[in-house]
Design an enzyme around this catalytic site. Sequence first.
Site, PDB file in Angstrom:
ATOM      1  N   PRO A 186       2.332   3.695  -4.055  1.00 61.57           N
ATOM      2  CA  PRO A 186       1.282   3.815  -2.780  1.00 61.57           C
ATOM      3  C   PRO A 186       1.853   4.108  -1.723  1.00 61.57           C
ATOM      4  O   PRO A 186       2.979   3.145  -1.583  1.00 61.57           O
ATOM      5  CB  PRO A 186       0.466   2.555  -3.298  1.00 61.57           C
ATOM      6  CG  PRO A 186       1.601   1.626  -3.894  1.00 61.57           C
ATOM      7  CD  PRO A 186       2.410   2.624  -4.772  1.00 61.57           C
TER       8      PRO A 186
ATOM      9  N   TYR B 217       2.090  -9.375   1.951  1.00 63.52           N
ATOM     10  CA  TYR B 217       0.754  -9.392   2.434  1.00 63.52           C
ATOM     11  C   TYR B 217      -0.258 -10.411   1.713  1.00 63.52           C
ATOM     12  O   TYR B 217       0.685 -11.654   1.181  1.00 63.52           O
ATOM     13  CB  TYR B 217       0.292  -7.952   1.887  1.00 63.52           C
ATOM     14  CG  TYR B 217       0.927  -7.016   2.565  1.00 63.52           C
ATOM     15  CD1 TYR B 217       0.696  -6.728   4.271  1.00 63.52           C
ATOM     16  CD2 TYR B 217       1.522  -5.797   2.183  1.00 63.52           C
ATOM     17  CE1 TYR B 217       1.415  -5.893   4.623  1.00 63.52           C
ATOM     18  CE2 TYR B 217       2.244  -4.861   2.780  1.00 63.52           C
ATOM     19  CZ  TYR B 217       2.002  -4.732   4.115  1.00 63.52           C
ATOM     20  OH  TYR B 217       2.700  -4.030   4.812  1.00 63.52           O
TER      21      TYR B 217
ATOM     22  N   ARG C  80       0.757  -5.331  -8.116  1.00 67.29           N
ATOM     23  CA  ARG C  80       2.224  -5.088  -7.669  1.00 67.29           C
ATOM     24  C   ARG C  80       2.636  -6.399  -7.120  1.00 67.29           C
ATOM     25  O   ARG C  80       1.968  -7.101  -6.466  1.00 67.29           O
ATOM     26  CB  ARG C  80       2.277  -4.074  -6.680  1.00 67.29           C
ATOM     27  CG  ARG C  80       3.821  -3.952  -5.843  1.00 67.29           C
ATOM     28  CD  ARG C  80       3.633  -2.929  -4.988  1.00 67.29           C
ATOM     29  NE  ARG C  80       4.406  -1.734  -5.717  1.00 67.29           N
ATOM     30  CZ  ARG C  80       4.897  -0.524  -5.146  1.00 67.29           C
ATOM     31  NH1 ARG C  80       4.919  -0.511  -3.867  1.00 67.29           N
ATOM     32  NH2 ARG C  80       5.311   0.569  -5.978  1.00 67.29           N
TER      33      ARG C  80
ATOM     34  N   LEU D 170      14.169   3.455  -4.754  1.00 70.67           N
ATOM     35  CA  LEU D 170      15.287   3.950  -4.698  1.00 70.67           C
ATOM     36  C   LEU D 170      15.578   4.698  -6.271  1.00 70.67           C
ATOM     37  O   LEU D 170      16.711   4.849  -6.766  1.00 70.67           O
ATOM     38  CB  LEU D 170      16.815   3.056  -4.120  1.00 70.67           C
ATOM     39  CG  LEU D 170      16.406   3.081  -2.779  1.00 70.67           C
ATOM     40  CD1 LEU D 170      17.869   2.112  -2.360  1.00 70.67           C
ATOM     41  CD2 LEU D 170      16.624   4.417  -2.054  1.00 70.67           C
TER      42      LEU D 170
HETATM   43  C1  FMN Z   1       5.397   5.466   4.368  1.00 66.45           C
HETATM   44  C2  FMN Z   1       5.361   4.532   3.283  1.00 66.45           C
HETATM   45  C3  FMN Z   1       4.235   3.842   3.069  1.00 66.45           C
HETATM   46  C4  FMN Z   1       4.157   2.813   2.137  1.00 66.45           C
HETATM   47  N1  FMN Z   1       3.042   2.123   1.847  1.00 66.45           N
HETATM   48  C5  FMN Z   1       2.782   1.181   0.784  1.00 66.45           C
HETATM   49  C6  FMN Z   1       1.595   0.812   0.268  1.00 66.45           C
HETATM   50  O1  FMN Z   1       0.598   1.078   0.978  1.00 66.45           O
HETATM   51  N2  FMN Z   1       1.592  -0.208  -0.761  1.00 66.45           N
HETATM   52  C7  FMN Z   1       2.823  -0.395  -1.310  1.00 66.45           C
HETATM   53  O2  FMN Z   1       2.688  -1.318  -2.108  1.00 66.45           O
HETATM   54  N3  FMN Z   1       3.770  -0.065  -0.762  1.00 66.45           N
HETATM   55  C8  FMN Z   1       4.080   1.022   0.085  1.00 66.45           C
HETATM   56  N4  FMN Z   1       5.263   1.403   0.508  1.00 66.45           N
HETATM   57  C9  FMN Z   1       6.357   1.218  -0.233  1.00 66.45           C
HETATM   58  C10 FMN Z   1       6.635   2.099  -1.477  1.00 66.45           C
HETATM   59  O3  FMN Z   1       5.542   2.408  -2.326  1.00 66.45           O
HETATM   60  C11 FMN Z   1       7.972   1.853  -2.381  1.00 66.45           C
HETATM   61  O4  FMN Z   1       7.554   0.603  -2.944  1.00 66.45           O
HETATM   62  C12 FMN Z   1       9.297   1.580  -1.665  1.00 66.45           C
HETATM   63  O5  FMN Z   1       9.159   2.890  -0.603  1.00 66.45           O
HETATM   64  C13 FMN Z   1      10.340   2.060  -2.484  1.00 66.45           C
HETATM   65  O6  FMN Z   1      10.264   3.184  -3.118  1.00 66.45           O
HETATM   66  P1  FMN Z   1      11.231   4.516  -2.625  1.00 66.45           P
HETATM   67  O7  FMN Z   1      12.694   4.009  -2.763  1.00 66.45           O
HETATM   68  O8  FMN Z   1      10.960   5.585  -3.705  1.00 66.45           O
HETATM   69  O9  FMN Z   1      10.907   4.913  -1.459  1.00 66.45           O
HETATM   70  C14 FMN Z   1       5.249   2.321   1.384  1.00 66.45           C
HETATM   71  C15 FMN Z   1       6.554   3.117   1.543  1.00 66.45           C
HETATM   72  C16 FMN Z   1       6.725   4.238   2.534  1.00 66.45           C
HETATM   73  C17 FMN Z   1       7.926   5.034   2.613  1.00 66.45           C
END
Ligand code: FMN
Length: 372
Positions: free
Chosen positions: A26, A184, A232, A303
């Site tokens: 998300p 949150y 989550r 990551l």
């Molecule tokens: C632009 C952006 C918006 C995000 N919004 C949410 C969100 O709405 N809900 C949530 O649980 N995590 C949110 N996250 C966290 C991501 O879902 C994810 O857990 C985090 O970026 C780590 O994964 P990655 O290394 O693949 O980016 C957001 C991350 C990014 C970069």
Amino acid sequence: MSAAVPLFTPLKLRNLTLRNRIGVSPMCQYSAVEGMSGDWHLVHLGSRAIGGAGLVMMEATGVTPEGRITPDCSGIWSDAHIEPLKRITGFIAEHGAAPALQLAHAGRKASMAAPWKGGKRLSASEGGWQTVSASAVPFTPDLAPPREMSADDIKKLIDAFVAGARRGVAAGFPILEIHGAHGYLLHQFLSPLSNFRTDDYGGSEENRFRLIREVARAVRAEVPSDTVVGARLSCTDWDEKGLTIKDTARLSALLKEDGLDFIDCSSGFVTADAKVPFAPGFQVPFATEIRETAKLPAFAVGLITEAAQANDIIAKEQADMVLLARAELRDPYWPLHAALELGIAPVDANVPAQYLRGFQENRTAAPRKKAG
Ligand SMILES: Cc1cc2nc3c(=O)[nH]c(=O)nc-3n(C[C@H](O)[C@H](O)[C@H](O)COP(=O)(O)O)c2cc1C
């Protein structure tokens, strides 16, 4: 025939079969108006379904207007939100992915400006609002304190999650995720770093776990039996006085008893100063611990960026699913590219028929010369 590639094996959750183990995590888009999703969400999420993901999760979606992080976040507090979401879920499902909705309340982290609008707390004159939380303690000392929620507020909050879940189902989401992570509102109740209550919702672990468990049970009771419901969680607060993975494993086992079908294993963000050891796949061990001890499907996130890395996580049964966020922002076709990298032929890799030529033909060849 080549052996099955673990990342591209289906995953069954209740009666729903996901076509592979890759999910779009998300991600807030800060592009809604009065909580209503629009063309941006359709194209953004739709592209990622076309890109081959098995699951595409809609951003944190406020179950109340005050539960949004920013005024530009999506919402599901009224029936009017259902119709625009239907268009999105219909498109995602038509292209072979399962749409998921993250039901959220930001609590003391609400009433902020979108990152590209400054990312600061909004005052009432700027369209902000009074935030609420487990206790009247702000996230950082510079912020106005949230209002401590009363027993009546808590009852209304549970009702709002239930109504959001009902609307999510009506909007065509077969998967709902309760947002209990990232500092949150539900996490604010879970963590001893943000919950200083002295009633039934604070103090002991049982009391701190009470609210998310009540939300989980109430949502489960509301939705049809084939709706997949998960949460989550921030598996650790990265603080010796905060939640640990052991606490979260116990909570996950209880949430399983409450009827949840998966845990999406993230970490952190209930405090601003925790030292988080960011590294490739650093949260994967949390998913492994939870799937092994709580015995329910666990999603790994954080990551995960490489095809071989993602495939290994599934092959070694460290998680049941991988969720990608930023890698999917960079490349909506990440799953298709991963499939090709892992040796799957384009016709078997969920490449849409319309795009097959782009994947089949020699991608390094110079463009054909025009005749004449
Ligand atoms: C632009 C952006 C918006 C995000 N919004 C949410 C969100 O709405 N809900 C949530 O649980 N995590 C949110 N996250 C966290 C991501 O879902 C994810 O857990 C985090 O970026 C780590 O994964 P990655 O290394 O693949 O980016 C957001 C991350 C990014 C970069």
